[in-house]
Scaffold this motif. Structure first.
Motif, mmCIF file in Angstrom:
data_model
loop_
_atom_site.group_PDB
_atom_site.id
_atom_site.type_symbol
_atom_site.label_atom_id
_atom_site.label_comp_id
_atom_site.label_asym_id
_atom_site.label_seq_id
_atom_site.Cartn_x
_atom_site.Cartn_y
_atom_site.Cartn_z
ATOM 1 N N GLY A 1 16.677 19.799 -0.270
ATOM 2 C CA GLY A 1 16.872 18.961 0.911
ATOM 3 C C GLY A 1 15.777 17.925 1.062
ATOM 4 O O GLY A 1 16.040 16.758 1.368
ATOM 5 N N LEU A 2 14.528 18.335 0.837
ATOM 6 C CA LEU A 2 13.418 17.396 0.950
ATOM 7 C C LEU A 2 13.442 16.373 -0.177
ATOM 8 O O LEU A 2 13.081 15.202 0.015
ATOM 9 C CB LEU A 2 12.091 18.153 0.951
ATOM 10 N N GLU A 3 13.865 16.791 -1.362
ATOM 11 C CA GLU A 3 14.010 15.842 -2.465
ATOM 12 C C GLU A 3 15.078 14.806 -2.123
ATOM 13 O O GLU A 3 14.915 13.609 -2.409
ATOM 14 C CB GLU A 3 14.382 16.575 -3.755
ATOM 15 N N ALA A 4 16.160 15.246 -1.506
ATOM 16 C CA ALA A 4 17.222 14.326 -1.114
ATOM 17 C C ALA A 4 16.733 13.350 -0.047
ATOM 18 O O ALA A 4 17.069 12.156 -0.072
ATOM 19 C CB ALA A 4 18.430 15.112 -0.600
ATOM 20 N N LEU A 5 15.928 13.846 0.896
ATOM 21 C CA LEU A 5 15.373 12.973 1.931
ATOM 22 C C LEU A 5 14.512 11.880 1.293
ATOM 23 O O LEU A 5 14.663 10.692 1.615
ATOM 24 C CB LEU A 5 14.549 13.794 2.917
ATOM 25 N N CYS A 6 13.620 12.267 0.396
ATOM 26 C CA CYS A 6 12.734 11.279 -0.247
ATOM 27 C C CYS A 6 13.523 10.303 -1.109
ATOM 28 O O CYS A 6 13.210 9.108 -1.167
ATOM 29 C CB CYS A 6 11.668 11.988 -1.085
ATOM 30 N N SER B 1 -7.628 13.081 14.342
ATOM 31 C CA SER B 1 -6.317 13.485 14.844
ATOM 32 C C SER B 1 -5.185 13.056 13.917
ATOM 33 O O SER B 1 -4.061 13.534 14.039
ATOM 34 C CB SER B 1 -6.077 12.918 16.247
ATOM 35 N N ILE B 2 -5.472 12.136 12.990
ATOM 36 C CA ILE B 2 -4.471 11.682 12.019
ATOM 37 C C ILE B 2 -5.120 11.711 10.644
ATOM 38 O O ILE B 2 -6.158 11.089 10.434
ATOM 39 C CB ILE B 2 -3.962 10.260 12.324
ATOM 40 N N THR B 3 -4.520 12.432 9.715
ATOM 41 C CA THR B 3 -4.991 12.429 8.339
ATOM 42 C C THR B 3 -3.931 11.797 7.449
ATOM 43 O O THR B 3 -2.786 11.623 7.849
ATOM 44 C CB THR B 3 -5.330 13.850 7.855
ATOM 45 N N TYR B 4 -4.340 11.481 6.208
ATOM 46 C CA TYR B 4 -3.487 10.669 5.351
ATOM 47 C C TYR B 4 -3.427 11.247 3.943
ATOM 48 O O TYR B 4 -4.381 11.853 3.463
ATOM 49 C CB TYR B 4 -4.029 9.232 5.265
ATOM 50 N N THR B 5 -2.307 11.026 3.283
ATOM 51 C CA THR B 5 -2.162 11.357 1.873
ATOM 52 C C THR B 5 -1.104 10.440 1.286
ATOM 53 O O THR B 5 -0.216 9.957 1.999
ATOM 54 C CB THR B 5 -1.772 12.828 1.659
ATOM 55 N N SER B 6 -1.194 10.200 -0.008
ATOM 56 C CA SER B 6 -0.178 9.382 -0.682
ATOM 57 C C SER B 6 0.847 10.255 -1.405
ATOM 58 O O SER B 6 1.780 9.734 -2.018
ATOM 59 C CB SER B 6 -0.854 8.451 -1.696
ATOM 60 N N ILE B 7 0.680 11.559 -1.337
ATOM 61 C CA ILE B 7 1.512 12.471 -2.126
ATOM 62 C C ILE B 7 2.568 13.129 -1.237
ATOM 63 O O ILE B 7 2.226 13.816 -0.259
ATOM 64 C CB ILE B 7 0.636 13.539 -2.810
ATOM 65 N N ASP B 8 3.845 12.930 -1.561
ATOM 66 C CA ASP B 8 4.940 13.487 -0.763
ATOM 67 C C ASP B 8 4.784 14.993 -0.576
ATOM 68 O O ASP B 8 4.918 15.522 0.534
ATOM 69 C CB ASP B 8 6.291 13.214 -1.442
ATOM 70 N N GLU B 9 4.520 15.690 -1.687
ATOM 71 C CA GLU B 9 4.469 17.154 -1.652
ATOM 72 C C GLU B 9 3.365 17.665 -0.730
ATOM 73 O O GLU B 9 3.533 18.679 -0.059
ATOM 74 C CB GLU B 9 4.264 17.703 -3.074
ATOM 75 N N ASN B 10 2.233 16.963 -0.694
ATOM 76 C CA ASN B 10 1.144 17.383 0.190
ATOM 77 C C ASN B 10 1.532 17.250 1.653
ATOM 78 O O ASN B 10 1.171 18.082 2.489
ATOM 79 C CB ASN B 10 -0.106 16.543 -0.079
#
Length: 437
Positions: free
Chosen positions: A295-300, A373-382
């Motif tokens: 489902g998450l793969e389909a969303l991405c 209060s807001i963190t960031y990542t470029s990796i979908d899985e993370n």
């Protein structure tokens, strides 16, 4: 006009450091606490001790992470672990990396660049910064009097500058060559020929420089220069603090890559989370997806099919479904068209910040300026893992900002929301330092 210059860089001594990979790191702002510890443990001369030293319960005004960084910097120079070049140089670098199945090489020129206030439109920012981060960086600069990490900046070039640099450097073996933990190969060549350096200075004179990554460090350098001008009676126009170390890369470099900067939010109460999708339905087409892997793969996959109109993936803590939000036609023009310039209005990060964060969740500027209060990542899985584990309360998956959007915003003298871009890979820290004494 942009003013670049060769400088006497300070580099790790290969006679003292067998493998340069042991002492180099990414920039401080992408290093997690676990990675910070790993770099501390890896080598006693790792640059982490300069850019992101540990804090102790016993820290005081005279013994803290900044004073310890200055002591390490001085000691390593005295014992020749770090050596300053005798001849002013420009430093051509190349990083070979893979992303999304592509193998690429990005070139960058590390040079001294004269600091200019943004209003002169010679060096242009493109996104907002965090106040606390700048105060921390300023304390480090005041104590150590050096640039440890170059600003990552861009310029327009059809390839002429890069070709001249390659001709000057690539015919010989790189002076440093190492492969980092991600498998990225980093090489660096010194360019000392006065004629080539003069040609490069002339080539950049008609360029605008766009700050790609390192806004906090650039604004800190401006603040440091102003502080010195006010506190040092002998401060002059040729003081080293009038410049900063930059990594300059052409906007048309085939290796220039921007990844998305996904958001993970903390401290969002259950009531706001539970009502978000109902509120969002007035402005977005909302499509639910299963939280399992397919489902998450389909969303991405759906998110990346076509970036227009704006599409944003949403995951909520303790919620059985994920959601794809697709912006309805005319929403941003109707809500914000009179107050947000066209170059900013339809950016995905503007939709997220102005419509979702501020209007639907009720965040104010103080909340948005809190880097914790807001963190960031470029990796979908993370991002997905943080939402699934409850590490964050809300997670938002974005498409990347394009280089054309970055250029359009900067050229108009506008500012994107914080962390609008994630240029990949980051410019490694430790290849060369710049003394500001």
């Amino acid at each position: 006009m942009a003013k670049i210059s060769p400088f006497r860089g300070i580099c790790y001594n290969p006679r003292k450091i067998e493998d340069l990979a042991d002492v180099m790191t990414p920039p401080y702002d992408v290093i997690s606490p676990l990675e910070q510890q790993k770099f501390h443990d890896r080598h006693p001369k790792n640059v982490i001790r300069l850019i992101l030293g540990k804090t102790n319960d016993t820290d005081s005004p005279t013994d803290n992470r900044y004073t310890r960084a200055a002591a390490f910097f001085q000691k390593w120079r005295e014992e020749k672990t770090l050596v300053r070049d005798e001849t002013p140089s420009l430093y051509l670098t190349a990083v070979d990396f893979s992303v999304n199945g592509e193998t690429l090489t990005r070139f960058g020129l590390i040079a001294g660049v004269r600091l200019e206030p943004f209003e002169k439109k010679i060096i242009l920012p493109h996104e907002r910064t965090f106040s606390k981060v700048k105060s921390e960086r300023l304390e480090l600069m005041k104590t150590c009097k050096a640039n440890f990490s170059p600003i990552f900046a861009l310029y327009t070039d059809r390839g002429e500058i890069l070709e001249k640099l390659k001709q000057a450097a690539l015919r010989r073996e790189a002076e440093s060559d190492m492969t980092d933990d991600r498998g990225h190969r980093h090489r660096m060549w010194r360019i000392t020929d006065p004629g080539v350096c003069a040609d490069m200075q002339k080539a950049y004179q008609d360029k605008q420089i766009f700050n790609a990554d390192g806004h906090h460090r650039y604004e800190t350098a401006l603040n440091y220069r102003n502080w010195l001008a006010e506190t040092e009676p002998d401060f002059t126009d040729d003081h080293p603090a009038n410049g900063i170390m930059m990594y300059l890369s052409g906007m048309n470099d085939p290796g220039l890559k921007i990844l998305p900067a996904h958001r993970m939010l903390l401290g969002v109460d259950r009531g706001l989370r539970s009502s978000l999708m109902e509120k969002a339905a007035g402005f977005f087409e909302v499509t639910p997806f299963s939280r399992n892997d397919p489902g998450l793969e389909a969303l991405c996959s759906e998110l990346r099919k076509n970036p227009l109109p704006t599409k944003i993936g949403v995951l909520l803590k303790d919620h059985p479904e994920a959601y794809l939000l697709e912006l309805k036609d005319g929403v941003m023009d109707r809500l914000f068209g009179k107050e947000v310039p066209p170059a900013l209005l339809h950016l995905d990060v503007t939709v997220l910040t102005r419509l979702i964060f501020m209007q639907l969740l009720g965040f104010d500027e103080l909340r948005l300026d809190n880097e914790k209060s807001i963190t960031y990542t470029s990796i979908d899985e993370n991002t997905m893992a943080a939402a699934a584990s409850g590490e964050c309360d809300l997670a938002f998956i974005l498409n990347p900002t394009s280089i054309e959007q970055v250029r359009a915003v900067a050229e108009e003298g506008l500012i994107m929301p914080r962390k609008s871009t994630y240029f990949y890979p980051k410019v490694i820290t430790g290849q060369v330092f710049n003394c500001l004494r």
